[in-house]
Structures are given as C-alpha cells and as structure tokens.
Design a protein around this motif. Sequence first.
Motif, PDB file in Angstrom:
ATOM      1  N   GLY A 101       0.818  -1.316   0.206  1.00 14.59           N
ATOM      2  CA  GLY A 101      -0.101   0.076   0.085  1.00 14.59           C
ATOM      3  C   GLY A 101       0.821   1.339  -0.018  1.00 14.59           C
ATOM      4  O   GLY A 101       0.555   2.237   0.477  1.00 14.59           O
ATOM      5  N   GLN A 102       2.172   1.156  -0.653  1.00 18.38           N
ATOM      6  CA  GLN A 102       2.947   2.172  -0.430  1.00 18.38           C
ATOM      7  C   GLN A 102       3.025   2.944  -1.589  1.00 18.38           C
ATOM      8  O   GLN A 102       3.627   4.283  -1.614  1.00 18.38           O
ATOM      9  CB  GLN A 102       4.509   1.724  -0.346  1.00 18.38           C
ATOM     10  CG  GLN A 102       4.942   1.164  -1.990  1.00 18.38           C
ATOM     11  CD  GLN A 102       4.618  -0.231  -2.302  1.00 18.38           C
ATOM     12  OE1 GLN A 102       3.644  -0.821  -1.471  1.00 18.38           O
ATOM     13  NE2 GLN A 102       5.062  -0.853  -3.112  1.00 18.38           N
ATOM     14  N   HIS A 103       2.158   2.818  -2.551  1.00 14.15           N
ATOM     15  CA  HIS A 103       2.128   3.931  -3.786  1.00 14.15           C
ATOM     16  C   HIS A 103       1.127   5.043  -3.447  1.00 14.15           C
ATOM     17  O   HIS A 103       0.073   5.146  -4.218  1.00 14.15           O
ATOM     18  CB  HIS A 103       1.776   3.242  -5.053  1.00 14.15           C
ATOM     19  CG  HIS A 103       2.758   2.069  -5.501  1.00 14.15           C
ATOM     20  ND1 HIS A 103       4.014   2.438  -5.933  1.00 14.15           N
ATOM     21  CD2 HIS A 103       2.779   0.706  -5.641  1.00 14.15           C
ATOM     22  CE1 HIS A 103       4.776   1.443  -6.163  1.00 14.15           C
ATOM     23  NE2 HIS A 103       3.981   0.475  -6.045  1.00 14.15           N
ATOM     24  N   VAL A 104       1.650   5.860  -2.638  1.00 13.29           N
ATOM     25  CA  VAL A 104       1.033   7.058  -2.339  1.00 13.29           C
ATOM     26  C   VAL A 104       1.083   8.091  -3.687  1.00 13.29           C
ATOM     27  O   VAL A 104       2.248   8.114  -4.377  1.00 13.29           O
ATOM     28  CB  VAL A 104       1.472   7.923  -1.190  1.00 13.29           C
ATOM     29  CG1 VAL A 104       0.726   8.953  -0.788  1.00 13.29           C
ATOM     30  CG2 VAL A 104       1.431   6.935   0.081  1.00 13.29           C
ATOM     31  N   ASP A 105       0.233   8.828  -3.955  1.00 15.57           N
ATOM     32  CA  ASP A 105       0.175   9.778  -5.102  1.00 15.57           C
ATOM     33  C   ASP A 105       1.517  10.432  -5.196  1.00 15.57           C
ATOM     34  O   ASP A 105       1.276  11.371  -4.212  1.00 15.57           O
ATOM     35  CB  ASP A 105      -1.153  10.443  -5.231  1.00 15.57           C
ATOM     36  CG  ASP A 105      -1.176  11.253  -6.454  1.00 15.57           C
ATOM     37  OD1 ASP A 105      -2.251  12.055  -6.585  1.00 15.57           O
ATOM     38  OD2 ASP A 105      -0.463  11.169  -7.384  1.00 15.57           O
ATOM     39  N   GLU A 106       2.261  10.429  -5.797  1.00 17.15           N
ATOM     40  CA  GLU A 106       3.691  10.868  -5.453  1.00 17.15           C
ATOM     41  C   GLU A 106       3.375  12.338  -6.428  1.00 17.15           C
ATOM     42  O   GLU A 106       4.294  13.144  -5.839  1.00 17.15           O
ATOM     43  CB  GLU A 106       4.574  10.146  -6.343  1.00 17.15           C
ATOM     44  CG  GLU A 106       4.879   8.722  -6.111  1.00 17.15           C
ATOM     45  CD  GLU A 106       5.792   7.859  -6.713  1.00 17.15           C
ATOM     46  OE1 GLU A 106       5.966   6.846  -6.277  1.00 17.15           O
ATOM     47  OE2 GLU A 106       6.669   8.330  -7.628  1.00 17.15           O
ATOM     48  N   ASP A 107       2.511  12.635  -7.214  1.00 16.38           N
ATOM     49  CA  ASP A 107       2.666  14.142  -7.732  1.00 16.38           C
ATOM     50  C   ASP A 107       1.692  14.955  -7.032  1.00 16.38           C
ATOM     51  O   ASP A 107       1.330  16.014  -7.288  1.00 16.38           O
ATOM     52  CB  ASP A 107       2.311  13.826  -9.372  1.00 16.38           C
ATOM     53  CG  ASP A 107       0.817  13.542  -9.394  1.00 16.38           C
ATOM     54  OD1 ASP A 107       0.447  13.462 -10.760  1.00 16.38           O
ATOM     55  OD2 ASP A 107       0.090  13.103  -8.480  1.00 16.38           O
ATOM     56  N   GLU A 108       1.173  14.464  -5.795  1.00 16.68           N
ATOM     57  CA  GLU A 108       0.277  15.197  -4.930  1.00 16.68           C
ATOM     58  C   GLU A 108       1.074  16.417  -4.566  1.00 16.68           C
ATOM     59  O   GLU A 108       1.922  16.284  -3.988  1.00 16.68           O
ATOM     60  CB  GLU A 108      -0.407  14.579  -4.021  1.00 16.68           C
ATOM     61  CG  GLU A 108      -1.348  15.274  -3.186  1.00 16.68           C
ATOM     62  CD  GLU A 108      -2.085  14.357  -2.165  1.00 16.68           C
ATOM     63  OE1 GLU A 108      -2.253  14.654  -0.939  1.00 16.68           O
ATOM     64  OE2 GLU A 108      -2.490  13.441  -2.750  1.00 16.68           O
ATOM     65  N   GLY A 109       0.694  17.806  -4.577  1.00 21.64           N
ATOM     66  CA  GLY A 109       1.067  18.901  -4.290  1.00 21.64           C
ATOM     67  C   GLY A 109       2.245  19.619  -4.842  1.00 21.64           C
ATOM     68  O   GLY A 109       3.154  20.238  -4.689  1.00 21.64           O
TER      69      GLY A 109
END
Length: 115
Positions: A101-109
């Motif tokens: 569950g590590q793929h947090v939205d990388e381009d957020e912010g």
Amino acid sequence: MPTVRFRDRTIDCSRGALLRTVLRDAGLTPHNGLADRLNCGGLGTCGTCAVGVEGATSDPTARERRRLDFPPHDPDDGLRLACQTRVRGDLDVTKHDGFWGQHVDEDEGEDEDED
C-alpha cells in the motif's frame, strides 16, 4: 461511537478499537492482493496494512514508526499501520496501490511543469 469510512462502507466501532480489527470484523481488509494472506497477523512487522488515515487516532507506536521508516515505505507519506492504529474518533481510511500500500500519489502537491 466512532465511524470508519473505507472503500464505500461506513462501519461503527468502539473508541479505542484497533483499525485492523474493525476492518476485518466488517469483512474488509487493509491489505492488497496476496498480502491479505501473507502478512504478520497484526504484529506491526510486515507493513502490508499501511493505510492513509484522516481523523482522530492514537499516536504512532514505536514499532509502527520503525516499520514505516523502512523501505518500501517513506516516513514522509503519512501512512499508518492499521494493526497499530487505535480509533479515537471518526476516520476516513484510504488504501493505496502496491503490495504494501506504499504507492501514495507521488505528484500530489507538486508542480506538473517542473523544468
């Protein structure tokens, strides 16, 4: 009585309940794919129950902080281990992609037009 919102479901639970237990008792899982069967069973050592949480929870345990500080997790992603997190109030829970569950939205912010 707090409520937990997860994957289009709302679950009532007791204050202080472990988030992993709340989800499992409702027939849900904080795991992705095979991690539902290949996990530490709530000991806080595998990291596969990492979720995004918004709302009132217990403070992270030392075990949780150690695990989330180790790859593939990034301590700056703000994830919590469902097996170590106690519900203190209403929660919105998000499970991201990836075995852990590590793929947090990388381009957020971030700016999209970085040159």
